[in-house]
Design a protein around this motif. Structure first.
Motif, PDB file in Angstrom:
ATOM      1  N   LYS A  85       0.712  -1.205  -0.107  1.00  0.00           N
ATOM      2  CA  LYS A  85       0.137   0.145   0.041  1.00  0.00           C
ATOM      3  C   LYS A  85       0.753   1.321   0.097  1.00  0.00           C
ATOM      4  O   LYS A  85       0.299   2.343   0.379  1.00  0.00           O
ATOM      5  CB  LYS A  85      -0.935  -0.059   1.110  1.00  0.00           C
ATOM      6  CG  LYS A  85      -1.828  -1.221   1.433  1.00  0.00           C
ATOM      7  CD  LYS A  85      -2.801  -1.372   0.199  1.00  0.00           C
ATOM      8  CE  LYS A  85      -3.588  -2.750   0.529  1.00  0.00           C
ATOM      9  NZ  LYS A  85      -4.342  -3.188  -0.720  1.00  0.00           N
ATOM     10  N   SER A  86       1.870   1.267  -0.657  1.00  0.00           N
ATOM     11  CA  SER A  86       2.757   2.440  -0.497  1.00  0.00           C
ATOM     12  C   SER A  86       2.653   3.243  -1.883  1.00  0.00           C
ATOM     13  O   SER A  86       2.319   2.796  -2.632  1.00  0.00           O
ATOM     14  CB  SER A  86       4.267   1.912  -0.703  1.00  0.00           C
ATOM     15  OG  SER A  86       5.377   2.819  -0.712  1.00  0.00           O
ATOM     16  N   THR A  87       2.505   4.496  -1.363  1.00  0.00           N
ATOM     17  CA  THR A  87       2.295   5.573  -2.507  1.00  0.00           C
ATOM     18  C   THR A  87       3.504   6.016  -3.218  1.00  0.00           C
ATOM     19  O   THR A  87       3.175   7.002  -3.964  1.00  0.00           O
ATOM     20  CB  THR A  87       1.483   6.773  -1.606  1.00  0.00           C
ATOM     21  OG1 THR A  87       2.478   7.329  -0.579  1.00  0.00           O
ATOM     22  CG2 THR A  87       0.241   6.441  -1.008  1.00  0.00           C
ATOM     23  N   LYS A  88       4.604   5.387  -2.844  1.00  0.00           N
ATOM     24  CA  LYS A  88       5.865   5.846  -3.432  1.00  0.00           C
ATOM     25  C   LYS A  88       6.394   4.761  -4.323  1.00  0.00           C
ATOM     26  O   LYS A  88       5.688   3.651  -4.628  1.00  0.00           O
ATOM     27  CB  LYS A  88       6.988   6.187  -2.333  1.00  0.00           C
ATOM     28  CG  LYS A  88       6.575   7.316  -1.339  1.00  0.00           C
ATOM     29  CD  LYS A  88       7.628   7.402  -0.346  1.00  0.00           C
ATOM     30  CE  LYS A  88       6.915   8.503   0.735  1.00  0.00           C
ATOM     31  NZ  LYS A  88       7.930   8.614   1.789  1.00  0.00           N
ATOM     32  N   GLU A  89       7.280   5.244  -4.942  1.00  0.00           N
ATOM     33  CA  GLU A  89       7.954   4.126  -5.947  1.00  0.00           C
ATOM     34  C   GLU A  89       8.934   3.420  -5.331  1.00  0.00           C
ATOM     35  O   GLU A  89       9.169   2.365  -6.075  1.00  0.00           O
ATOM     36  CB  GLU A  89       8.634   4.824  -7.016  1.00  0.00           C
ATOM     37  CG  GLU A  89       7.758   5.992  -8.044  1.00  0.00           C
ATOM     38  CD  GLU A  89       8.626   6.376  -9.170  1.00  0.00           C
ATOM     39  OE1 GLU A  89       9.716   6.302  -9.182  1.00  0.00           O
ATOM     40  OE2 GLU A  89       7.760   6.964  -9.959  1.00  0.00           O
ATOM     41  N   TYR A  90       9.043   3.241  -4.069  1.00  0.00           N
ATOM     42  CA  TYR A  90       9.731   2.265  -3.234  1.00  0.00           C
ATOM     43  C   TYR A  90       8.977   1.748  -2.144  1.00  0.00           C
ATOM     44  O   TYR A  90       8.123   2.299  -1.863  1.00  0.00           O
ATOM     45  CB  TYR A  90      11.120   2.929  -2.936  1.00  0.00           C
ATOM     46  CG  TYR A  90      10.992   3.862  -1.900  1.00  0.00           C
ATOM     47  CD1 TYR A  90      10.933   3.861  -0.474  1.00  0.00           C
ATOM     48  CD2 TYR A  90      10.958   5.278  -2.412  1.00  0.00           C
ATOM     49  CE1 TYR A  90      10.864   4.957   0.433  1.00  0.00           C
ATOM     50  CE2 TYR A  90      10.864   6.365  -1.398  1.00  0.00           C
ATOM     51  CZ  TYR A  90      10.756   6.009  -0.089  1.00  0.00           C
ATOM     52  OH  TYR A  90      10.593   7.133   0.715  1.00  0.00           O
ATOM     53  N   ILE A  91       9.545   0.617  -1.704  1.00  0.00           N
ATOM     54  CA  ILE A  91       8.911  -0.039  -0.498  1.00  0.00           C
ATOM     55  C   ILE A  91       9.357   0.457   0.658  1.00  0.00           C
ATOM     56  O   ILE A  91      10.660   0.200   0.795  1.00  0.00           O
ATOM     57  CB  ILE A  91       9.036  -1.579  -0.646  1.00  0.00           C
ATOM     58  CG1 ILE A  91       8.299  -1.894  -2.018  1.00  0.00           C
ATOM     59  CG2 ILE A  91       8.157  -2.369   0.201  1.00  0.00           C
ATOM     60  CD1 ILE A  91       8.560  -3.397  -2.243  1.00  0.00           C
ATOM     61  N   PRO A  92       8.882   0.889   1.778  1.00  0.00           N
ATOM     62  CA  PRO A  92       9.489   1.426   3.124  1.00  0.00           C
ATOM     63  C   PRO A  92      10.093  -0.192   3.576  1.00  0.00           C
ATOM     64  O   PRO A  92       9.524  -0.986   3.377  1.00  0.00           O
ATOM     65  CB  PRO A  92       8.373   1.831   3.804  1.00  0.00           C
ATOM     66  CG  PRO A  92       7.495   2.259   2.741  1.00  0.00           C
ATOM     67  CD  PRO A  92       7.357   1.441   1.645  1.00  0.00           C
ATOM     68  N   THR A  93      10.953   0.267   4.447  1.00  0.00           N
ATOM     69  CA  THR A  93      11.796  -0.733   5.044  1.00  0.00           C
ATOM     70  C   THR A  93      10.989  -1.993   5.694  1.00  0.00           C
ATOM     71  O   THR A  93      11.170  -2.872   5.694  1.00  0.00           O
ATOM     72  CB  THR A  93      12.815  -0.386   6.182  1.00  0.00           C
ATOM     73  OG1 THR A  93      13.731   0.444   5.115  1.00  0.00           O
ATOM     74  CG2 THR A  93      13.668  -1.370   6.567  1.00  0.00           C
ATOM     75  N   SER A  94      10.050  -1.323   6.781  1.00  0.00           N
ATOM     76  CA  SER A  94       9.145  -2.117   7.455  1.00  0.00           C
ATOM     77  C   SER A  94       8.178  -2.956   6.636  1.00  0.00           C
ATOM     78  O   SER A  94       7.947  -4.178   6.890  1.00  0.00           O
ATOM     79  CB  SER A  94       8.470  -1.299   8.585  1.00  0.00           C
ATOM     80  OG  SER A  94       7.607  -0.372   8.010  1.00  0.00           O
ATOM     81  N   SER A  95       7.665  -2.262   5.506  1.00  0.00           N
ATOM     82  CA  SER A  95       6.699  -2.767   4.554  1.00  0.00           C
ATOM     83  C   SER A  95       7.498  -4.205   3.758  1.00  0.00           C
ATOM     84  O   SER A  95       7.048  -5.137   3.679  1.00  0.00           O
ATOM     85  CB  SER A  95       6.038  -1.968   3.770  1.00  0.00           C
ATOM     86  OG  SER A  95       5.431  -1.017   4.340  1.00  0.00           O
ATOM     87  N   PHE A  96       8.543  -3.681   3.588  1.00  0.00           N
ATOM     88  CA  PHE A  96       9.384  -4.818   2.781  1.00  0.00           C
ATOM     89  C   PHE A  96       9.535  -6.024   3.508  1.00  0.00           C
ATOM     90  O   PHE A  96       9.357  -7.286   2.970  1.00  0.00           O
ATOM     91  CB  PHE A  96      10.587  -3.950   2.441  1.00  0.00           C
ATOM     92  CG  PHE A  96      11.510  -5.095   1.363  1.00  0.00           C
ATOM     93  CD1 PHE A  96      11.227  -5.416  -0.008  1.00  0.00           C
ATOM     94  CD2 PHE A  96      12.525  -5.917   1.973  1.00  0.00           C
ATOM     95  CE1 PHE A  96      12.081  -6.256  -0.707  1.00  0.00           C
ATOM     96  CE2 PHE A  96      13.241  -6.620   1.345  1.00  0.00           C
ATOM     97  CZ  PHE A  96      13.137  -6.808  -0.185  1.00  0.00           C
ATOM     98  N   ARG A  97       9.950  -5.839   4.821  1.00  0.00           N
ATOM     99  CA  ARG A  97      10.102  -7.012   5.652  1.00  0.00           C
ATOM    100  C   ARG A  97       8.900  -7.787   5.831  1.00  0.00           C
ATOM    101  O   ARG A  97       9.029  -8.977   5.719  1.00  0.00           O
ATOM    102  CB  ARG A  97      10.707  -6.378   6.994  1.00  0.00           C
ATOM    103  CG  ARG A  97      10.885  -7.594   7.867  1.00  0.00           C
ATOM    104  CD  ARG A  97      11.571  -7.176   9.224  1.00  0.00           C
ATOM    105  NE  ARG A  97      10.670  -6.223  10.062  1.00  0.00           N
ATOM    106  CZ  ARG A  97      11.248  -4.794  10.136  1.00  0.00           C
ATOM    107  NH1 ARG A  97      12.371  -4.428   9.796  1.00  0.00           N
ATOM    108  NH2 ARG A  97      10.681  -3.837  10.716  1.00  0.00           N
ATOM    109  N   GLN A  98       7.664  -7.140   5.907  1.00  0.00           N
ATOM    110  CA  GLN A  98       6.542  -7.537   6.131  1.00  0.00           C
ATOM    111  C   GLN A  98       6.042  -8.465   4.872  1.00  0.00           C
ATOM    112  O   GLN A  98       5.398  -9.711   5.019  1.00  0.00           O
ATOM    113  CB  GLN A  98       5.345  -6.737   6.582  1.00  0.00           C
ATOM    114  CG  GLN A  98       5.763  -6.223   7.964  1.00  0.00           C
ATOM    115  CD  GLN A  98       4.749  -5.072   8.243  1.00  0.00           C
ATOM    116  OE1 GLN A  98       3.873  -4.894   7.500  1.00  0.00           O
ATOM    117  NE2 GLN A  98       4.901  -4.333   9.393  1.00  0.00           N
ATOM    118  N   GLN A  99       6.419  -7.914   3.834  1.00  0.00           N
ATOM    119  CA  GLN A  99       5.938  -8.394   2.409  1.00  0.00           C
ATOM    120  C   GLN A  99       6.858  -9.931   2.221  1.00  0.00           C
ATOM    121  O   GLN A  99       6.336 -10.795   1.699  1.00  0.00           O
ATOM    122  CB  GLN A  99       6.193  -7.665   1.478  1.00  0.00           C
ATOM    123  CG  GLN A  99       5.042  -6.443   1.287  1.00  0.00           C
ATOM    124  CD  GLN A  99       3.751  -7.035   1.460  1.00  0.00           C
ATOM    125  OE1 GLN A  99       3.336  -7.964   0.556  1.00  0.00           O
ATOM    126  NE2 GLN A  99       2.940  -6.339   2.259  1.00  0.00           N
TER     127      GLN A  99
END
Length: 517
Positions: free
Chosen positions: A98-112
């Motif tokens: 659900k990121s609105t940016k072109e990259y994945i935030p650190t915590s979101s990447f870990r969760q995914q």
């Protein structure tokens, strides 16, 4: 990767159960998303996903000046040889974060990553990978997949498998024909289908085809941090890595000519009916009973061998088993072009092989069919071959015609000697209307009530080498026994009453008496 196994029922739920060691370690790891928090824990005590997240975040900060994981870093350090796979998987993570940016935030990447590693349901895996390659339609309110997208997905799965083939990276010359057969079998000349329909078709016809692709992605996510630590800049040096956690191998646009190995050419330089790409397809459509591959080697195994560690060697064998979906142990036990076409030739070469087999028929109009038998062939006026038996149309389109799903279900019939019963070979659970019928002389095959002349038959043994050697030993013994019967010496008394003596006399041969020299 073993640290992330848990019980999971859907692609959107986080894993709910882990081992006690995992729970203990996860409690001590901070769960917020900043890179500074990740540095609070020593790197050697982190879980694999934590290590990977920390490394990729540092790379993104250095190269792209963002606090997260960018697509460029995801591609360069996880899947440098498969840009299309990296693009689809990154967009899947980005969309689910659900990121609105072109990259994945650190915590979101870990969760995914944790969610993806916890997926265990094969049907969920198929749904995810089909949706990765499809496009969301606002008009229909669902993901739609075109035939071109489906072909690209199949090609990606095939290339990953070919790069980890036991004989080294290679490409089959008939891959385009094989992929077209699968696309035609699924799409039926339609331009697009819903992703749900495509996933269901894959589950019904080739349920294991995409699973190695998923396992390869899981393995790369769980173990890539080791290689990144050893190779700070994996793509800039231009040196191909030897450790298998890097998706090394063929470039997508660099085909290699088909070799004369198990799926190459026969003794008379004619191509086999079962090509490399068709064997990959059948291995994905049949149960694991048929495709227990031998221990395979990783691609580029000869380069920079001094850099390989003991952990890397263990990972070579592991990755070869999970990523290679092409069996290297299938052996040709009967080829009608070399051994002769006929029922007696078929029986001579096939009977006595105690492993599972594939019978490939090539008939008129370049059509191909396959009968898969999970057990030894036998002559009987009863049907046999239950769970694991299957009937396929291979060309011009690929489709599973019928398979044995129950232990009591019988699909195969072979009779050439019992009178009063149908002669020949049949496949199908309904004796009154079999799917495929081969006549007693193995000259014609009937499908959909239309007869076709048989051009070539091949039988491939899918058992281990020991089963093949035992069959050959039995045949050698039979030949020796036949030679002994031919060389039986008769005594003078036996020869006087032997019928051959009277036949020779009728033909004009003179009689010999004991007093004659």
């Amino acid at each position: 990767m073993g640290n992330h196994h848990g019980h999971h029922k859907s692609a959107d739920n986080t894993p709910t159960s882990f081992g006690s060691a995992d729970n203990a370690s996860r409690k001590s790891i901070p769960r917020n998303g900043s890179a500074n928090d990740l540095q609070e824990k020593p790197l050697d005590q982190m879980l694999p996903v934590e290590r990977l997240t920390k490394i990729l975040t540092e790379k993104a900060q250095t190269e792209d000046n963002v606090n997260g994981v960018t697509q460029n870093v995801f591609y360069r350090y996880l899947f440098p040889k498969y840009p299309q796979l990296a693009d689809k998987l990154f967009k899947y993570f980005l969309e689910n974060s659900k990121s609105t940016k072109e990259y994945i935030p650190t915590s979101s990447f870990r969760q995914q990553c944790e969610k993806y590693l916890a997926i265990l349901d094969d049907s969920v895996i198929l749904d995810i990978w089909v949706k990765m390659w499809s496009t969301f339609s606002e008009e229909k309110g669902s993901h739609q997949m075109t035939s071109e997208q489906f072909s690209a997905l199949l090609m990606c799965a095939y290339v990953v498998s070919m790069d980890h083939y036991s004989g080294g990276p290679q490409m089959c010359l008939s891959i385009n024909k094989t992929l077209k057969a699968v696309v035609d079998g699924c799409f039926h000349q339609k331009q697009s289908l819903s992703s749900q329909y495509v996933a269901h078709w894959l589950a019904d016809n080739v349920f294991r085809l995409l699973l190695p692709l998923h396992r390869y992605a899981v393995h790369s996510i769980a173990t890539a941090w080791r290689l990144i630590e050893q190779n700070e800049q994996p793509e800039s040096t231009g040196v191909e890595h030897t450790l298998p956690m890097t998706p090394t191998g063929l470039e997508l646009t660099t085909p290699v000519l088909e070799q004369s190995g198990p799926f190459g050419q026969g003794k008379n330089s004619h191509p086999h009916l079962l090509t490399m790409s068709m064997s990959w397809l059948l291995a994905g459509a049949l149960p694991a009973l048929y495709s227990r591959p031998q221990r395979a080697s990783s691609p580029n195994s000869s380069a920079a061998g001094s850099r390989r560690t003991s952990a890397g060697l263990a990972s070579v064998s592991f990755l070869s088993k999970i990523a290679c979906a092409i069996p290297s142990h299938w052996a040709l036990i009967y080829d009608s072009d070399e051994n002769g076409l006929g029922a007696n030739r078929f029986l001579h070469h096939v009977l006595g092989y105690k492993g599972p087999t594939l019978v490939i028929f090539k008939v008129e109009n370049n059509q191909k069919f396959c009968i898969a038998s999970p057990c030894e062939w036998k002559e009987s006026h009863h049907y046999w071959g239950g769970e694991g038996a299957s009937v396929f149309q291979l060309l011009p389109k690929f489709q599973l015609l019928e398979k044995g799903e129950e232990k009591g279900q019988k699909l195969i019939y072979l009779n050439t000697s019992v009178r009063g019963y149908p002669q020949g070979l049949r496949a199908g659970s309904d004796p009154r209307a079999p799917i495929i019928t081969v006549d007693g002389g193995f000259e014609k095959i009937e499908w959909q009530k239309i007869p076709y002349y048989i051009e070539t038959i091949e039988v491939w043994g899918c058992g281990d080498q020991v089963q093949r050697e035992r069959q050959l030993e039995v045949k050698k013994w039979e030949v020796k026994e036949a030679e002994k019967q031919r060389a039986v010496k008769l005594s003078a008394a036996d020869w006087l009453d032997h019928p051959d003596r009277y036949l020779l006399e009728l033909a004009g041969r003179p009689q010999y008496h004991q007093n004659q020299t």
